[in-house]
Design a protein around this motif. Structure first.
Motif, mmCIF file in Angstrom:
data_model
loop_
_atom_site.group_PDB
_atom_site.id
_atom_site.type_symbol
_atom_site.label_atom_id
_atom_site.label_comp_id
_atom_site.label_asym_id
_atom_site.label_seq_id
_atom_site.Cartn_x
_atom_site.Cartn_y
_atom_site.Cartn_z
ATOM 1 N N VAL A 1 -12.824 1.620 -30.709
ATOM 2 C CA VAL A 1 -12.566 0.442 -29.888
ATOM 3 C C VAL A 1 -13.913 -0.225 -29.635
ATOM 4 N N PHE A 2 -14.004 -1.492 -29.948
ATOM 5 C CA PHE A 2 -15.252 -2.238 -29.763
ATOM 6 C C PHE A 2 -14.956 -3.508 -28.984
ATOM 7 N N GLY A 3 -15.983 -4.049 -28.371
ATOM 8 C CA GLY A 3 -15.850 -5.356 -27.757
ATOM 9 C C GLY A 3 -15.717 -6.415 -28.850
ATOM 10 N N VAL B 1 -21.444 -8.692 -33.695
ATOM 11 C CA VAL B 1 -22.723 -8.076 -34.049
ATOM 12 C C VAL B 1 -22.563 -7.200 -35.281
ATOM 13 N N LEU B 2 -21.523 -6.369 -35.289
ATOM 14 C CA LEU B 2 -21.309 -5.457 -36.412
ATOM 15 C C LEU B 2 -21.114 -6.222 -37.712
ATOM 16 N N PHE C 1 -19.612 0.992 -28.573
ATOM 17 C CA PHE C 1 -18.579 0.168 -27.951
ATOM 18 C C PHE C 1 -19.047 -1.282 -27.812
ATOM 19 N N CYS C 2 -20.214 -1.492 -27.188
ATOM 20 C CA CYS C 2 -20.647 -2.862 -26.913
ATOM 21 C C CYS C 2 -21.625 -3.387 -27.957
ATOM 22 N N ALA C 3 -22.244 -2.489 -28.700
ATOM 23 C CA ALA C 3 -23.183 -2.830 -29.772
ATOM 24 C C ALA C 3 -24.381 -3.653 -29.308
ATOM 25 N N ALA D 1 -17.513 -9.284 -28.796
ATOM 26 C CA ALA D 1 -18.905 -9.654 -29.069
ATOM 27 C C ALA D 1 -19.557 -8.557 -29.901
ATOM 28 N N ALA D 2 -19.191 -7.309 -29.598
ATOM 29 C CA ALA D 2 -19.713 -6.178 -30.376
ATOM 30 C C ALA D 2 -19.309 -6.330 -31.835
ATOM 31 N N PRO E 1 -15.684 -2.997 -38.502
ATOM 32 C CA PRO E 1 -15.306 -2.086 -37.426
ATOM 33 C C PRO E 1 -14.320 -1.025 -37.922
ATOM 34 N N GLN F 1 -27.590 -12.780 -28.965
ATOM 35 C CA GLN F 1 -26.349 -12.267 -29.544
ATOM 36 C C GLN F 1 -25.696 -13.300 -30.447
ATOM 37 N N GLN G 1 -22.877 -10.765 -21.161
ATOM 38 C CA GLN G 1 -22.232 -9.584 -21.706
ATOM 39 C C GLN G 1 -20.745 -9.882 -21.718
#
Lengths: 81, 368, 472
Positions: C126-128, C134-135, A47-49, C130-131, C143, C42, C112
């Motif tokens: 479901v991702f943030g 990163v991905l 989710f937050c990675a 900011a996440a 995603p 990040q 965060q």
């Protein structure tokens, strides 16, 4: 191009790019559910990675760890968290 | 100014149990609490309800306390799992046998059992057990739920609860006492101090001092994991408590010392003592090695040099009482509070209390 | 392994790595610690797979190169779990416990994401926001194949264009802000023409690919059984309260959603530094003076962890913090400190404009809590729904700690990091209390979950220093 890293998730073989995290490699392979929530049993995944939410926790070598923080290594045995 | 028959300072188990009993007996009661209800020792201890770790002299009180916890039941996550105390060498075995012998004589349903019997009961324990005891009455509750539960009891009993209302000043009047707070002045006929680790500060408002020391006990929580043990686990020295709750989380305590004083607000965990506490736990339950530590904290526990409660009338000040320094207070609080309520109502408590007057020489009474 | 240093820097992002390099330049013995495998934090995260390296921020590569070339001791892949005042940091690394002690500590722990729970937000897929960065940028992974991007701020467009570049589709961008909100911050945006230009380029790419951009809209529900299958988005008003009607279903297989950044204050709170609630800096933030000093002696804080001002401001604050530490350690004369700090402060006031504008654009508006239905899980770890939180608040819970005690919200492995913001907003809404009174969860070690095995090391039962016996 470097050789892919191969590891296992719940017995199934997964290929990762060298340097990729376990969670990212699993996502790339179409695996989004990495475990179950211990309270309500719902499927959980990344989710937050960034190692904060704990939703991507898996078991590697008997130890619980965030899959988004672990760089995939050849031959590791990863189990759902 | 609001007027009450009884003002209690401190809304932990001690204060609330006393207030409830007094209210039941017809008194108009207010409780003043500097923080949130049940946020002191009552809310941050490891939740152990074990007769085996109680002082011999307090066993009858603890057994009565267990009855209250059993009745509170689900509201506080009460579980009667039974408890084991373990010894891992000859010295500890001797200690276990001696101490449990005395507790059995005091009426606790404890039995000495063989290490094999302990292992049969709890296969998740280390094989290095040398001696053991078992008590079916032992168990635990979730201390973090104490406050919420107490709040519901006070509300039902019509006790006026004032949280975030520190007592700033206490005066003696011809009608009893006045207590000044940030929300105004409270007047009362009788006054009870149930202030735990903060008692010295409050006693000073009455011109008193007593030899109260404060220990800084460490508690740790491990993330949910596979079932390792079902009973509450203790150590012959009294210095480990370990329980795995039905949700799989593990609570570890035993009185390992952090650092800090009540005046500074919060205590601090000391890494080295935390690690040794955890090492002891992991030795006793090897399966914990794969569990993750989620959080650790400290809670203050007040005591006087004889480790016997301060429970009764304050020396030299009529109508003022104190209830604190009860070792094993989580278990015993609900019952000894009831006894205190009876004393304040003018009744004879069914079990004796513990006269703070024994420190009358140490107590300094300043003239007004 | 224990090392002794003049300064330890916790966090090797733009602020921390810059601070460490500066410390080395000043002749201080410095250790920088980070959980990740390399510096960058990040914002400038070091890409893992080679394929992703093409996307690496040049600033990040530059920072890593300068760090490598310096005399800084870098401890990467180390998870700090405990900080003793004065200071001793305990970390878990690949070979077990390590420790570092130093007279001065600089916190550069970053930020965060702020999460607003909506029905279905716990579904995998479901991702943030900011996440998602990163991905896409650091891991070279999409995603999903058809991604909805939602929430606030420039990350919406960064993520959308990164998805497009990686060969994915963007089903829609769902932005709670209106065009006017964006334009209202144009001065701040234009204070960094390079970043404004980049933003304009993102917009152009999004337009060229005909990605629907729904402004003044929010995602209301996420649909799917085991993973995301669609989202439902609808209009909101100026307070970001959902407006009845106008909802539409957006078919997608992933949602990237985030509502701005919040400083990570766990380390600063653990060390007892004073904090305040400042919405212009992202919410709860450690108090620092203009030298980046906290209320704790020899403890400094910089970067987004000390207030969300963005990646440009971060290195400047990091360097100011180190200069102050050097001065306070007697290793830099005050006059030299002033001379060196002055240009940094000037640059800071210029670069902070952009970051401040972005933070203002992302500041949560009260209507957001209306997105959280009673059945929505707020605390993911412990599966606590809004209805349970509302009941506890109705029964007297007025602070985050009260709510925690009453419902277990925040007691799970994440330590309340994901849910605390929403929980506090719910208390504020119900009680009218200011965030200062609602407070934060009491900071408790470890900073992150740690498995006992590496933590405890080898030990002998008989050598355990068992303290005095309990009284009989």
């Amino acid at each position: 191009m470097s050789a892919l890293i191969r590891f296992r998730f719940n017995g199934a073989e997964i290929a990762a790019q060298p340097g990729q995290t376990v969670a990212a490699a699993l996502l790339a392979a179409g695996v989004r559910t990495l475990g179950r929530n211990p309270v309500d049993g719902r499927p959980t995944g990344m989710f937050c990675a960034m190692g904060i939410c704990q939703e991507c926790v898996v078991v590697i070598d008997g130890r619980r760890v965030e899959a988004c923080r672990v760089v995939a290594r050849a031959g590791i045995d990863v189990r759902a968290g | 100014m609001s007027d009450f028959d009884l003002v209690v300072i401190g809304a932990g188990l001690m204060g609330c149990a006393s207030a409830l009993r007094a209210a039941e007996g017809g008194m108009r009661v207010a409780i003043l609490e500097r923080g949130a209800i049940g946020s002191g020792a009552s809310g941050v201890n490891a939740g152990t309800l074990s007769l085996q770790i109680k002082r011999v002299g307090l066993i009858p009180y603890a057994m009565k306390g267990h009855e209250w916890w059993a009745k509170a039941g689900d509201a506080v996550g009460f579980q009667q799992t039974g408890g084991l105390t373990l010894a891992f060498n000859e010295r500890e075995a001797k200690l276990l046998t001696e101490r449990m012998g005395l507790k059995i004589a005091a009426g606790a349903p404890i039995e000495l059992i063989s290490s094999n019997a302990a292992l049969a009961r709890e296969p998740g324990l280390t094989r290095r057990i040398v001696a053991a005891s078992w008590c079916p009455a032992d168990g635990f509750a979730s201390s973090n739920r104490t406050g919420t539960y107490l709040r519901s009891l006070l509300s039902a009993a019509g006790v006026a609860l004032h949280e975030y209302t520190p007592a700033q000043n206490i005066e003696r009047t011809d009608r009893g006492f006045t207590v000044d707070t940030t929300v105004g002045r409270f007047g009362c006929r009788r006054l009870l101090l149930a202030t735990g680790a903060w008692t010295k500060q409050i006693l000073a408002m009455l011109g008193l001092d007593m030899p109260i020391r404060v220990r800084v006990n460490t508690v740790a929580v491990l993330e949910r994991g596979p079932r390792t043990v079902g009973s509450v686990i203790g150590h012959a020295t009294g210095l480990l408590t370990l329980k795995q709750k039905s949700d799989g989380t593990v609570l570890i305590g035993g009185g390992w010392q952090g650092r800090g004083t009540p005046a500074s607000g919060r205590g601090e965990v000391v890494a080295d003592t935390l690690l040794n506490n955890l090492r002891l736990a992991r030795f006793v339950v090897p399966g914990l090695a794969s569990f993750r530590l989620l959080r650790s904290w400290t809670g203050f526990e007040a005591n006087v040099p004889d480790f016997t409660p301060l429970a009764g009338a304050l020396p030299g000040i009529p109508d003022a009482y104190v209830l604190t320094c009860v070792r094993g207070g989580y278990t015993i609080g609900p019952y000894i509070g009831r006894l205190m309520g009876d004393l304040i109502l003018g009744r004879e408590p069914e079990m004796k209390l513990f006269d703070p007057g024994r420190f009358a020489d140490a107590a300094v009474v300043a003239s007004d | 392994m224990t090392g002794t240093y003049d300064v330890i820097v916790l966090g090797a992002g733009p602020a921390g790595a810059s601070a460490a390099i500066e410390a080395d330049r000043l002749g201080l013995r410095v250790l920088v610690v980070d959980e990740q495998e390399d510096a960058g934090g990040q914002f400038w995260r070091m890409p893992g797979p080679k394929a992703a390296r093409a996307h690496a921020e040049p600033d990040g590569n530059d920072l890593r190169a300068r760090l490598r070339a310096s005399g800084v001791t870098s401890s990467f892949g180390r998870r700090a779990w405990f900080i003793e005042p004065g200071f001793r940091i305990s970390m878990i690394g690949p070979d077990g416990i390590e420790e570092g002690t130093a007279s001065a500590l600089i916190l550069a722990t970053g930020a965060q994401e702020r999460h607003i729970p909506v029905p279905g937000w716990t579904l995998p897929g479901v991702f943030g926001l900011a996440a998602a960065t990163v991905l896409l940028k650091a891991q070279g992974v999409l995603p999903g194949r058809r991604v909805t991007v939602a929430g606030v701020g420039p990350l919406l467009f960064l993520v959308a264009t990164a998805v497009l570049k990686a060969g994915g589709e963007v089903a829609a961008i769902v932005d709670v802000n209106s065009r006017r909100d964006w334009l209202g911050h144009s001065r701040g945006l234009l204070s960094r023409p390079d970043l404004a230009l980049r933003g304009a380029s993102w917009l152009a790419q999004v337009r060229a690919r005909r990605v629907p951009v729904l402004t003044r809209h929010a995602v209301r529900r996420i649909l799917g059984t085991n993973t995301v299958e669609a989202v439902e988005a609808g209009p909101v008003d100026a307070a970001w309260t959902p407006i009845r009607g106008g909802a539409r279903r957006i078919e997608c297989d992933a949602l990237c959603i985030g509502f701005g950044l919040i400083p990570l204050t766990d380390a600063s709170r653990l060390l007892g530094a004073s904090h305040r609630f400042d919405p212009t800096l992202g919410g709860w933030v450690v108090d620092v003076d203009r030298d980046q000093k906290t209320s704790v002696q020899r403890l400094y804080a910089c970067g987004d962890g000390a207030g969300i001002l963005g990646a440009a401001a971060a290195p400047l604050r990091g360097r100011i913090a180190v200069l102050a530490a050097a001065r306070d350690l007697g290793r830099l004369p005050t006059s030299s400190f002033e001379v060196q700090a002055r240009p940094l402060r000037a640059a800071l006031s210029r670069s902070a404009h952009f970051g401040a504008a972005m933070t203002a654009l992302s500041a949560p508006r009260p209507g957001l809590t209306n997105l959280i239905s009673p059945e929505t899980t707020v605390c993911r770890c412990e599966s606590v729904r809004r209805a349970e939180l509302d009941a506890a608040i109705a029964e007297g819970a007025v602070t985050i700690n009260d709510l925690k005690s009453a419902t277990r919200c925040g007691m799970g492995p994440c330590g309340g990091k994901i849910c605390e913001e929403a929980a506090a907003m719910l208390i504020a809404e119900r009680t009218g209390s200011a965030r200062e009174h609602i407070g934060t969860a009491t900071a408790r070690p470890p900073l992150r979950p740690i498995a006992l095995d590496p933590l405890l090391g080898e030990f002998n039962y008989d050598a355990l220093p068992i303290p005095d016996l309990a009284p009989l």
